[in-house]
Design an enzyme around this catalytic site. Structure first.
Site, short mmCIF file in Angstrom:
data_model
loop_
_atom_site.label_atom_id
_atom_site.label_comp_id
_atom_site.label_asym_id
_atom_site.label_seq_id
_atom_site.Cartn_x
_atom_site.Cartn_y
_atom_site.Cartn_z
N CYS A 264 21.53 -3.00 7.07
CA CYS A 264 20.44 -3.17 6.11
C CYS A 264 19.41 -4.15 6.66
O CYS A 264 18.22 -4.04 6.34
CB CYS A 264 20.98 -3.64 4.76
SG CYS A 264 21.93 -5.18 4.82
N HIS A 837 22.62 -8.87 1.40
CA HIS A 837 22.04 -7.53 1.52
C HIS A 837 20.53 -7.67 1.68
O HIS A 837 19.89 -8.50 1.02
CB HIS A 837 22.38 -6.70 0.29
CG HIS A 837 21.86 -5.30 0.35
ND1 HIS A 837 22.23 -4.41 1.35
CD2 HIS A 837 20.98 -4.62 -0.45
CE1 HIS A 837 21.61 -3.25 1.15
NE2 HIS A 837 20.86 -3.36 0.08
#
Length: 924
Positions: A264, A837
């Site tokens: 990510c 994230h």
């Protein structure tokens, strides 16, 4: 053929002149017999001589006259002679040439230390990847470039001018290699006769055809047949998915990136760069093809630039929901080993590597010259700055420099002689610090002595550099309980992971740790004092049998709930005393839970057992039977009972109480070792009495037993960890905590403040002739077209490591005189230091709409959602360079199935000024 010709099929070696060009004037082949006859004719001096040679005839040199293919193994001065171009044209004008024979012109190749005439050119087969059976044979000189072959193929196969192509060199049935550098020569590319050059054209969706490799052998088709035979449903599903993908038509640039496993961080950085208009248009218009630098030792041979171009072209084709950047990820890992594998990384570190790699792969400077830097020496700043920028561009000239590079003004002042040194240094992005707070917020659960009270959650503001005692003091203010009567513990998996001393630093406690603070009845616990501290675990029977390696089998057990810390007077450390104490505590705290059901059922069973005992009193006077049944106890777990042989029971009550007390005494010796520090006593369900008549001795029915265990909650052999855990309902106290907010301007001002150099990095003063801890000040002198601001949220010091969740109120439109900037992209990071994230917000250059990119999911976004405490990288585009959107703003709310952007943002920032929000970025 090998052995029939010199290396490279060249003739006529000559000594290389001192000065020469890469390509010399060519030579022409003349058949040796005709040349010798002509020589005799000229020597005779008689124009009417029978030695007249007639028209030039090279037919003896051809293997096939129709194809004009030379015979193999021709030898100079035996089969042919080489004449200069001027001589050939004279002879041709005097004598003419037989039939339609072509002129055999050959080039002179400039090789190391010699010049050679290329008698046999490289003969290769040319074809398209879509029709490899239709190949044409063409000869090229070894000094011709790959670009020459490319142009010939475009003309031969009528390839459209706007089609993007790339060439492959096929040397055998299974070996293919990319001809990346179109400016390289045939000789440097190792292209030899008999090879095939294949032209591949990019698909409309930005991908490259894969048939070029699959058609080399039929193995792939055999594999497909195998899949079709054994996985018909899978193949059908794939076919439907491919058809759906091929029929998709969407907004170019609004495309997700598949997460390949902790990638990510890469996806977030790519989305921000993808929505940087000048860079994306540079690649979409194929301007990079002419600027690929294959010889730069600091570059990646053009491979990073090509891999990045492939991703961009796919994302902006408008034909993909999501793109899989696997090739790009592989290239990045190949050239930067820190990104190998699938570990979590920093999006800013990836961005820094990518910008540097693209710059070196696209650097227009092929040979970097050495430039000696000069100090300002009292010259005007403008003059020194212009000189520094010119010197920088003499070595670094690429689209990355054009787009992202600006200039710092660095001022150093010697503390001793006050010498002032001014230099101007280039930068690619600004890494600005955040004002670091000296406090932190910690969430803890407070467990009161009141047996009725449930654990209460508190949010406390404590010093970052504080100790555990400071946490207790802050909690004392909130609860009214003395800090000296508190014990702090880290609870994990229903057991104590660690019990903290009051003098330990709070930096050892992470935000994700479950911290419980227990109120004790005593101020302190002495080794020989009247009270001891017991750690109590709750354990229950599972629904499976554990056949352990030692003796008999037993039902498996598992811990549940949260453990307790209780201060107990030593005289209570008996079996009955601890039983009553634990029962009171559990009964009061776990009302409404499964324990109530266990207790109620158990009390009813105990009452029934006492009634039966009174009825049967005196019926069985055998003392042995009374003794054996004395230890028979009931197993009570959610109302269920299990039967077990009394022979498997433990020893008498007195011995068990003695062992428990002994272990309890050991648990108070907290200074000795961790094993004794965390020695708990836990509750364990008891056993049902044997189905026999009991002695007239009356005794109550126990609901659980007490057993000394180690810190892990196990006995001398391992116990099962599975089972249904009982979860408690904690009463949370809502504490309003105003999160810190700073302005972007504050971060920039902090970046430009005066600082003193560290001892590890002193400055050499040319006046003092020694290293000095000078003062340093950075100022922004000139800003680039696209300004990247890195918010340094990750703080690392000698004493602590943390992530700063401060909200930075950054404007969507800001003023940086003499220019104004618009925000175009933001890279977000959610989570802490060890995990998290990455996502991104970006503004599409074609329709002006904001989107939220979360790996493969893309949703619409609003400007009000963009400013959060997760913002990590900010991308600003100068307004005078922004091209106005060419498409209307879309009204559809969602592009792909997924959660709206509002639902995935951890904390929204309210009160934005929106379009009117501006910040001055002026510096002294």
């Amino acid at each position: 053929p090998s052995g029939c010709e010199p290396p490279l099929a060249l003739r006529g070696g000559r000594k290389r002149p001192a000065v020469g060009s890469r390509l010399r004037p060519g030579r022409y082949l003349l058949e040796q017999r005709w040349f010798e006859q002509w020589s005799e004719y000229v020597k005779s001096g008689d124009q009417n001589s029978s030695l007249f040679p007639g028209p030039i005839d090279n037919s003896e040199l051809f293997d096939e006259l129709e194809s004009c293919h030379l015979k193999d193994c021709l030898v100079e001065n035996e089969d042919f002679t080489l004449i200069p171009a001027e001589a050939w044209h004279k002879l041709l004008s005097w004598y003419g040439q037989v039939g339609d024979q072509p002129a055999l012109e050959r080039k002179v190749v400039d090789l190391p230390s010699t010049l050679k005439v290329e008698v046999y050119p490289v003969e290769v087969f040319l074809c398209l990847h879509s029709n490899m059976d239709n190949a044409v044979t063409v000869q090229f000189s070894r000094v011709d470039t790959i670009q020459t072959i490319q142009k010939r193929m475009r003309a031969e196969f009528e390839v459209p001018d706007n089609a993007e192509t790339r060439l492959w060199m096929k040397s055998s049935d299974t070996s293919c290699e990319r001809l990346r550098n179109v400016h390289a020569s045939v000789l440097d590319s190792c292209l030899s006769s008999g090879m095939t050059v294949i032209m591949e054209m990019r698909n409309a969706d930005g991908t490259w055809p894969i048939q070029i490799l699959m058609n080399l052998k039929n193995a792939w088709f055999r594999f497909c047949l195998y899949c079709l035979r054994f996985s018909i449903l899978t193949c059908a599903f794939r076919r439907n998915s491919m058809e759906e993908q091929e029929s998709y038509r969407g907004q170019p640039g609004v495309c997700g990136l598949t997460n390949l496993g902790n990638t990510c961080f890469m996806n977030s950085a790519l989305q921000c760069l993808s929505n940087t208009p000048p860079l994306t248009e540079y690649f979409l218009q194929n301007a990079y093809l002419e600027e690929l630098n294959f010889s730069n030792p600091l570059g990646m041979k053009g491979e990073i630039a090509e891999a990045y171009a492939d991703v961009i072209k796919q994302m902006w084709s408008g034909r993909h929901f999501s793109v899989v950047p696997r090739v790009f990820k592989t290239k990045v890992g190949h050239f930067a080993s820190q990104f190998l594998g699938y570990q979590q990384h920093d999006s800013q570190e990836l961005l820094s590597f990518l910008l540097d790699g693209l710059h070196e792969d696209l650097n227009r400077v092929k040979n970097k010259e050495y430039i000696e830097l000069r100090d300002a020496e009292g010259r005007p700043d403008q003059e020194v700055a212009e000189e520094a920028w010119r010197n920088h561009r003499r070595r670094n000239d690429s689209v990355i420099v054009d787009t992202f590079h600006g200039l710092f003004k660095s001022t150093l002042v010697c503390p001793e002689c006050r010498k002032v040194s001014v230099t101007f240094d280039p930068f690619c992005y600004l890494s600005v610090p955040l004002p670091v707070s000296k406090e932190r917020v910690m969430e803890v659960f407070f467990v009161s002595l009141d047996p009725v009270a449930k654990p209460i959650q508190h949010r406390l503001v404590v010093p970052k550099a504080g100790r555990v005692f400071d946490l207790c003091v802050a909690l004392s203010l909130a609860t009214g309980v003395s800090a000296d009567q508190m014990m702090v513990a880290d609870v994990f998996n229903h057991r104590f992971y660690k019990i903290y001393h009051t003098d330990e630093f709070l930096s050892s406690i992470l935000d994700r740790d479950d911290i419980f603070v227990y109120e004790l009845s005593c101020v302190s616990v002495e080794e020989d004092g009247e009270e001891v501290v017991l750690a109590v675990y709750m354990r229950e029977h599972g629904h499976y049998r554990d056949y352990g390696p030692s003796s008999t089998s037993s039902y498996g057990t598992s811990l549940f709930g949260h453990p307790l810390l209780m201060s107990v007077r030593r005289e209570q450390c008996t079996r009955d005393g601890l039983y009553d104490l634990f029962l009171q505590r559990l009964n009061s705290r776990h009302e409404g839970s499964r324990c109530d059901q266990v207790q109620n059922n158990g009390q009813q069973d105990a009452s029934d057992a006492e009634e039966r005992a009174e009825e049967e009193a005196g019926s069985d006077p055998d003392p042995e039977r009374c003794s054996s049944s004395e230890e028979g106890q009931s197993v009570c777990s959610s109302g269920d009972a299990n039967t077990q042989d009394p022979a498997d029971e433990e020893t008498a009550d007195g011995q068990r109480a003695s062992e428990t007390k002994e272990e309890g005494d050991q648990s108070t010796q907290q200074e000795e070792d961790d094993e004794q520090l965390e020695m708990p006593v836990r509750a364990k369900p008891c056993k049902r009495p044997a189905a026999r008549k009991c002695c007239p001795l009356k005794r109550r029915k126990t609901l659980f037993t007490i057993q000394a265990v180690n810190a892990n909650g196990t006995t001398e052999r391992g116990m099962g960890e599975d089972g249904n855990a009982l979860s408690f309902c904690y009463h949370s106290m809502e504490v309003v905590y105003q999160q810190t907010t700073v302005q972007l301007q504050e971060c920039i001002e902090l970046f430009t403040t005066v600082e003193t150099l560290e001892e590890e990095n002193p400055w050499y003063c040319p006046v003092c002739k020694k290293h000095q801890l000078a003062t340093k000040k950075l100022d922004l002198w000139s800003l680039p077209e696209v300004l990247i601001i890195h918010l340094k949220r990750f703080s690392y010091t000698k004493y602590s490591r943390e992530k700063l969740d401060t909200i930075v109120d950054f404007p969507l439109r800001c003023a940086a005189p003499p220019s104004r900037y618009d925000l175009i992209a933001v890279s977000n990071h959610y989570g802490g230091l060890r995990d998290g994230h990455y996502t991104s917000y970006a503004r599409n250059k074609d329709n002006g709409q904001w989107y939220y990119f979360d790996d493969s999911k893309v949703t619409d976004a609003k400007e009000e959602q963009i400013v959060t405490n997760a913002a990590y990288l900010l991308f600003y585009h100068r307004q005078d360079k922004i091209r106005h959107p060419t498409l209307p703003n879309p009204t559809n709310s969602c592009l792909t199935s997924g959660q709206p952007a509002d639902d995935v943002i951890s904390s929204n920032h309210e009160g934005l000024a929106g379009a009117a929000s501006c910040v001055s970025m002026e510096t002294d």
